[in-house]
Scaffold this active site. Structure first.
Site, PDB file in Angstrom:
ATOM      1  N   ARG B 100       0.858  -1.185   0.000  1.00  0.00           N
ATOM      2  CA  ARG B 100       0.000   0.000   0.000  1.00  0.00           C
ATOM      3  C   ARG B 100       0.897   1.239   0.000  1.00  0.00           C
ATOM      4  NH1 ARG B 100      -5.070   0.087   3.671  1.00  0.00           N
ATOM      5  NH2 ARG B 100      -5.653   1.535   1.995  1.00  0.00           N
ATOM      6  N   GLN B 207     -15.233   1.515   7.439  1.00  0.00           N
ATOM      7  CA  GLN B 207     -14.430   1.304   8.655  1.00  0.00           C
ATOM      8  C   GLN B 207     -15.089   1.925   9.886  1.00  0.00           C
ATOM      9  OE1 GLN B 207     -13.234   2.504   5.770  1.00  0.00           O
ATOM     10  NE2 GLN B 207     -11.279   1.561   5.239  1.00  0.00           N
ATOM     11  N   ASP B 248      -2.625   9.033   7.674  1.00  0.00           N
ATOM     12  CA  ASP B 248      -1.792   8.030   7.008  1.00  0.00           C
ATOM     13  C   ASP B 248      -0.417   8.580   6.668  1.00  0.00           C
ATOM     14  OD1 ASP B 248      -4.720   7.158   6.552  1.00  0.00           O
ATOM     15  OD2 ASP B 248      -3.488   5.385   6.206  1.00  0.00           O
TER      16      ASP B 248
END
Lengths: 356, 356
Positions: B100, B207, B248
């Protein structure tokens, strides 16, 4: 396939039609779209009321038309004299009015049918049905005409090569035919303008993913689906030229009630300098509502949020909020497109002037 | 049930743990939550890489920890000399790094494991495994400690009775344990403050609906789920006191990459005067990235938007956009909470100072 030989929608599909003979209503079950195109035949007022409550038919103008046809079915079932007819029609009207609170087109359409009922109560049963069928079809026909006018008026604001973002479904499926926001897109293309559409999926009921995508694909438009959460970054990257949405009720102030999520999109449009337009027939305007705070907002079942496409996605015991609509203040709306013209701020004086 | 007898997460569940004996990794399959709590036992690097790609484990810090444990499994399988070990670890590292692109914790963690690998290449196979297991567990342990520090720092900004809105899952499940954004919520409660949480469901992978709701309910918090489209009207009605999200990657400028939808929420928070905070461990900071525009944004499969849980919700032939993250510019962030302290604008000088 649409069972009506000559639909008022003017298309190969229709959200709702009164069948020839005036005894049954063909209703496209929008819950089954886009996977299945299935028409239900309704024969009783109660069936129409439940179809509205259960979102088999949705979209403010389409709900109004369905309710008008529901009144016709009520008249079919009532063969008594004037007094009995008045009473039965009052009950039918009230049942249909209770189905959903936010879209004012429903009350508007039922009020118009109630006026017609009062005039024809003394007539023979068959004549009453024929007269009400004619009135309901007029409501339907005028809605399609309004959509076409709205389309022409709004299309003047769509530049060649534009990407239009829309929320929920304000298309042929939400109206008598042609659509309001999507009517503008259709009219723009018809006038030779290249246009592409970004459709927000519109949680929780996914009208964008299921309905807007379906009708635009069917009519050969370039449509891309995004989740509601993608609007901000899409605008930030310059991927949206204008926003056009429908409306469930427009207050005297110009405040607009529309599908939940509309207000957030309007704020993001403001932040990014993207023009935000609302397209709706005049039957959506409620001058008796002074501003958006007085518009009743329907709260629907938590289960719509707790599940996704019929699959439970959340842990047992969690609560959810589910207001079906929100209110966008007039100051965020660049213009309202109605069949009576384009309305810019200050909305109140313009709306009042057009009402006369 | 969590198969590890003494998890570093410090809770009854854990996103990922290296089992005693250092031969297998227990990984909570987050795709199955909230309906099923199932741990998969992984024995090979490739299984860990696929678990990350398929979102069995997600959340920037948790991905970094899972990858570190993946390197341990790589060392278990490699019994050759220093050169062979170097080569094998290089391949393992590269495979894990490719999984990722956006979360920088992954690269940070793998870089740290690569340094350890270089030091111990000449050691006996068993010693190499023990040394790498120790390093990976240190990464895990430090992440939990960081979360607890972040929680304490952030909790100072949470007033009694506050409603905190959060997006995606920046909780125990997204980290080694305790959580970043939800760590702040936990620390606030632990300090005696009443706090309730509004969780955005976070399309397309849900999520918020699946993971944040699950872990908060499990720990007895007051949590209400909303669709991502409801944030605007909720803020307009004064229903949100502050927003806390994870990250992130945080660029040198203070720009924050986080789950798609974060940017829109930050804009709405700005419009409504609601403070917007980001909570993340220092491993999320990437000073080599000058600003948000240089952060690589992962684009995931259209199918995440077009269907759910195997149920197709959209018509055949429709396209979808699916960027997994967006970038929130530093000017919209009231403060960053890291274990090194709270960082306010101008972020760049503060970040550079804390890096030393």
């Amino acid at each position: 396939m649409l069972p009506h030989p000559d639909p008022i929608s003017g298309a190969a599909y229709s959200s709702v039609e009164l069948m020839p003979g005036d005894r049954q209503v063909a209703l496209l079950d929008q819950r089954a779209l886009p996977l299945v195109e299935r028409y239900e035949m309704l024969h009783r007022v109660e069936q129409v009321a439940e179809a509205i409550e259960r979102l088999m038919v949705r979209g403010a103008p389409a709900i109004g038309i369905a309710a008008a046809y529901g009144v016709v079915l009520g008249a079919v079932a009532e063969r008594g004299g004037a007094e009995s007819f008045d009473r039965a029609m009052g009950v039918a009207n009230e049942r249909l009015r209770r189905t959903r609170p936010t879209a004012v087109n429903l009350a508007w359409s039922l009020e118009r049918m109630a006026r017609a009922c009062r005039e024809i109560a003394p007539f023979a049963p068959e004549d009453r049905v024929a007269r009400l069928a004619s009135e309901a079809r007029a409501i339907h026909r005028e809605d399609v005409e309004a959509c076409r006018s709205i389309g022409t008026i709004g299309a003047a604001r769509v530049p060649d090569g534009a990407t239009v973002l829309t929320h929920c479904n304000a298309g042929a499926l939400a109206t008598g035919g042609y659509g309001t926001a999507l009517g503008v897109v259709r009219a723009a293309r018809a006038s030779g303008v290249n246009v592409r559409v970004v459709a927000c999926e519109t949680r929780p009921v996914l009208q964008g993913a299921r309905l807007t995508a379906w009708e635009l694909l069917r009519d050969g438009f370039d449509v891309t689906l995004v989740t509601d959460s993608m609007v901000g970054q899409l605008m930030r990257r310059g991927g949206v030229d204008l926003v056009i949405v429908g409306a469930d009720r427009i207050a005297r102030s110009g405040d607009v009630a529309n599908k939940i999520g509309t207000y957030g999109i309007a704020c993001l449009a403001q932040t990014h300098g993207v023009p935000f337009y609302v397209a709706a027939p005049w039957s959506t305007v409620d001058l008796a509502c002074l501003d958006g705070d007085t518009i009743p907002i329907e709260r629907r079942s938590e289960s719509e949020v707790l599940s996704f496409a019929g699959v439970r996605t959340t842990p047992e015991g969690v609560r959810a909020d589910n207001p079906a609509f929100d209110v966008t203040p007039a100051r965020l709306v660049r213009a309202l497109f109605t069949e009576r013209g384009e309305i810019c701020a200050p909305c109140e004086s313009a709306l009042v002037a057009l009402a006369c």
